[in-house]
Design a protein around this motif. Structure first.
Motif, mmCIF file in Angstrom:
data_model
loop_
_atom_site.group_PDB
_atom_site.id
_atom_site.type_symbol
_atom_site.label_atom_id
_atom_site.label_comp_id
_atom_site.label_asym_id
_atom_site.label_seq_id
_atom_site.Cartn_x
_atom_site.Cartn_y
_atom_site.Cartn_z
ATOM 1 N N SER A 146 7.857 1.865 -8.295
ATOM 2 C CA SER A 146 6.499 1.849 -7.773
ATOM 3 C C SER A 146 6.511 1.212 -6.388
ATOM 4 N N THR A 148 4.297 -0.730 -3.175
ATOM 5 C CA THR A 148 3.140 -1.596 -2.937
ATOM 6 C C THR A 148 2.562 -1.382 -1.540
ATOM 7 N N GLY A 150 0.499 -0.228 1.484
ATOM 8 C CA GLY A 150 -0.816 0.365 1.733
ATOM 9 C C GLY A 150 -1.583 0.596 0.450
ATOM 10 N N GLU A 230 -9.309 -1.634 -10.007
ATOM 11 C CA GLU A 230 -8.900 -2.709 -9.106
ATOM 12 C C GLU A 230 -8.042 -2.179 -7.965
ATOM 13 N N LEU A 233 -10.364 -0.902 -5.345
ATOM 14 C CA LEU A 233 -10.949 -2.016 -4.589
ATOM 15 C C LEU A 233 -9.929 -2.572 -3.600
ATOM 16 N N ARG A 234 -8.706 -2.703 -4.069
ATOM 17 C CA ARG A 234 -7.630 -3.185 -3.200
ATOM 18 C C ARG A 234 -7.418 -2.215 -2.031
ATOM 19 N N ALA A 236 -9.619 -0.445 -0.584
ATOM 20 C CA ALA A 236 -10.698 -0.611 0.395
ATOM 21 C C ALA A 236 -10.334 -1.700 1.409
ATOM 22 N N ASP A 237 -9.774 -2.792 0.924
ATOM 23 C CA ASP A 237 -9.324 -3.833 1.851
ATOM 24 C C ASP A 237 -8.197 -3.318 2.753
ATOM 25 N N VAL A 238 -7.288 -2.567 2.163
ATOM 26 C CA VAL A 238 -6.178 -2.021 2.950
ATOM 27 C C VAL A 238 -6.713 -1.143 4.076
ATOM 28 N N CYS A 240 -9.635 -1.199 5.477
ATOM 29 C CA CYS A 240 -10.330 -2.009 6.489
ATOM 30 C C CYS A 240 -9.330 -2.767 7.352
ATOM 31 N N GLU A 241 -8.330 -3.342 6.722
ATOM 32 C CA GLU A 241 -7.346 -4.101 7.502
ATOM 33 C C GLU A 241 -6.585 -3.197 8.471
#
Lengths: 318, 318, 318, 318
Positions: A146, A148, A150, A230, A233-234, A236-238, A240-241
């Protein structure tokens, strides 16, 4: 399909999609660094990518073009025999397609345009991904480690195309290829606005929503799945960052009940990060008819749909 | 099945299970108040229950008995024709079953014992659940309002039975009913210890694991699904607050990659709360052979399996 | 502290820890690539690292040494005045410490050994992290862009040291530095086995558990936080994919109710990924006394504690 | 506060709030059946409620009134001495309050109006909740068994009041009571639009946002916490199933970074379900100034704020 007919299980799954982009390098960087896919190879002006949970060698072909849009979408049949049967059914319906030799990741395919103008292909022979030593997962039932990076999308999930005449478009897919109508939206005194179809146990593999313009063949969005809400949601932060514009979400769909997040990749194609969605096990599932937005809401919890979601599609019209 | 044969899609899904319990009232209270199911009706010494996301009227029949165990497990075919074809295939293989008139929630069924001794039935006619006014969901694609009571399980997911001869047991299910072998465990220098089979896109609908005793027909566990891993974690608190013994979990399975939690209902039957699990879309999925525990771990993250998990089953042996 | 005394808020938070490792390069790679921290600088044989959500410049100092263990742990006071008051209180109690000039990330500090033998320091002056342009978050209330690499831990959370005499060790920390006893474990007919202390609203900033050997100064574990339990589950996959041994978890603690996962970094120090934990707002919190494992369980849901968790600590004894 | 002053830790936490409602019975049913709180007692025309994770006997007083709004908000001091010091500070600033004898759950309190017109009280003596036998949790560090009913909120978290002059309102709270300014929003060429203040480690215990009308004393919202973002998503389904109007969310706040969901209780008061939020450990935290919406977004991921969020407050103006 008459009531006594048996359900047809002839297509197995969404196999791959080809996206066109006018900014190939930026799009490729997006799919690798932001969306979290792996690049399998580049050849012939295209990049072939895969998500870490895809069992096939590649599920996304990214091709440099003068404008964004859908190159084609590929569906895998359950067998070589089913491929022949589906081609016969297509041709019996008057479809004029052509056999192509295949592409990176799959063998010979029958390519044709659907009534709504998108190029589709069906095929059976597929190359499975074999993880190189450093990429093997600790779990032998997973195609590779797996990721991680982005949004870290895990597998191809569904595609949404536009059509002027949705009943005609969906009936074509159901009758020739065995898609099943799961849900559709018919606003009062309006033509059908959307249809959600699937092949086996998913709520949708294919969505067909209304083309607002006088054109054909456009893409609404392509979606890859993540495992949990989740993860959306994670993501979405990626986004934006990393500076990716979020158009819509995260929120819960009313149709399919999936949890969604929509962005535009640099080429302009709308891309979704999707999780969940209900499962359909009943072989005699009665299509759910959403007759008004009031009955079922545009989104499950009432979040309004942005206007662009009803108008933006690729190719973007002049 | 020879390599050129097409995959068979004849059974649609796990339809229901009948559990026997020596403490009917306590078991019923568990399934309603702790596991979070709804009671549909009681008749003939049995309770018929459903999870809020089950589209069928009932998926669990709970029957008072002198000891715990599996009454029978029911599988729904994709069509009436498929039901006839499967009965023909069973009888061609020498199975001697019988037609029964049906039960609450389903019509006529063909009932038989598998080689491993569990009573199975296959059927097509099914009664769909129709929510009464106060139970209708705000989402028309959901059979009833979601429930928050107890573990709030959402739908029937899979069943795990025991067999002395696992290859024989799984080949029977694959050849006569169209199950597909997805994964199996063959420890070095030992007979096959477990097999995970499914019908369409799930990682498993049926697991067959090794019967340690000189007996047949036993149940290892019945599982209902929740939507997210968080729901499994939440269920663990619910079980602890309500005094239900947790045998194993929450943790991640290596086979199926589902997220699990096992408890015993008051009658002694092992019950699972399950979330996730990978999806299988490839029609030519190659069964994954787990050759050693070392290769793949008993559980994905290394958590040890308690001894009882290999020995406890129902009926409990004297 | 007499009953009428006011609670003392003199230390603000766990500031940083120094870990010793006999395999500096491998440990550094672990903390960056697997645990997901950023390297701030290397100097003087040490690496200074930070988690993406740490507001201070650095919270972890990694120092090459002949064996693993805790170099020191640093606590920040709420003010320069509080620093002076705490030093006076320490010296009034007979502690012989020394002022040091500071280190990367903080100014002058008072360094001393606690009764259980660990080197502690207290300080006030701190260098805040200033994100370089490419690392600035889209959210100005976040010290830098969030990270998705590896376990992606977000901030330093707590430390667990060992002591032979736990009541003496915790009373020292409470009386001289203002720690508050939140929970402790006193098994029947045994000495106190563990104490959990905090400074303000967390369930613990410091845990002191029983040293099984005839030694002092050892580290049980250092913990960084992630935001959700899903992040802990995700970290378990990351550790498995990257070959890090999981000792214990993911599961829920009974004390603190946090969700935990323990691994060993390559140097041998036990490292935790932690999420949640209840909050303590009452200024007159009554310490919870866990009198037996039976009352409260070793872990909340009953998961057994591996033997190594009671014996392994760093330095590892010969 | 000058730079050399020490931070003040005099208030411990938000203790309780009194909400007024013109539809007492419906509001009470909402807080119990939908929001998931327990009714502690009814007396004097008020209901006293608690969330399952509240350590105090009651945190919400619901009072029948001719219109909705905030009765008062109560803050607990860290000690009896701190209560006296804060009263002295208030009176030194010219506040004219009064001592009251207490109420269900707390002892004598000093009651006063803040410059923005809301009634506040400070107190120290508190009655802790003692769970009856059937409500005791399996975890002795939890005040009672966790609840699964409705949104199942776990503890009181924060309150948001409106003020015409935000700098004056927040400076009053900081200087007299020891609140710390954590973040504020000053749109270009406009007065300060919002301020977020906290007492110890939370991102906010109190928010003060701009009163759009020519009035004082209004409530924007009261918030209880749940443990995870998944709990907020689950609450959204609960509200939809039970017919509660969702105004805004679920989404992520930019200020505080909490995950939010806003509804109106039947009386018209806005109520939030809140999870997460960053922690503040630095004793010298520099307030974050959000100068434009463009810099930081109204919500973290770009979701627009509905107009009602800027205008609706209680009492609703005629």
């Amino acid at each position: 399909m008459s009531e006594t007919a048996e359900p047809m299980y002839e297509l197995a799954h969404l196999g791959h999609a080809e996206l066109l982009t006018p900014v190939y390098e930026q799009s490729l960087e997006f799919f690798v660094e932001v969306y979290g896919m792996d690049l399998v190879q580049e050849s012939g002006g295209s990049a072939y990518l895969r998500a870490w949970g895809d069992h096939d060698l590649t599920t996304l072909k990214l091709t440099a073009s003068d404008r964004a849009g859908l190159g084609h979408v590929g569906w895998r049949t359950i067998s070589p025999q089913a491929l022949d049967r589906r081609v016969a059914a297509l041709e019996a319906r008057g479809v004029t397609g052509e056999w192509i030799d295949g592409d990176v990741g799959h063998g010979k395919a029958y390519s044709f345009r659907t009534p709504s103008g998108q190029r589709n292909e069906i095929y059976y022979e597929t190359e499975k991904y074999q993880a190189a030593q450093g990429k093997k997962s600790y779990l032998p039932n997973q195609p590779q480690s797996s990721v991680t990076r982005g949004a870290a999308v895990s597998r191809i999930d569904h595609i949404n195309v536009l059509a002027r005449d949705i009943p005609a478009a969906r009936e074509f897919m159901c009758q020739t290829l065995g898609f099943k109508l799961r849900e559709h939206l018919i606003p009062p005194d309006q033509p059908e606005a959307g249809a959600w179809l699937s092949l086996m146990n998913k709520a949708h593999d294919l969505a067909i929503t209304r083309e607002p313009a006088d054109t054909t063949g456009r893409l609404h969005h392509l979606a890859y799945a993540v495992e949990n809400r989740e993860d959306v949601l994670r993501a979405a932060d990626v986004f934006c960052e990393l500076g990716t514009f979020i158009e819509f979400g995260p929120a819960k769909h009313s149709r399919t009940q999936g949890f969604f997040l929509y962005v535009y990749e640099p080429g302009g194609n709308r891309i979704e990060v999707f999780a969940g969605g209900f499962h359909i096990f009943a072989p005699d599932w009665e299509p759910v008819t959403w007759t008004t937005e009031g009955q079922g809401r545009s989104t499950a919890w009432g979040l309004d749909v942005p206007a662009s979601f009803h108008t933006h599609a690729t190719p973007v019209l002049p």
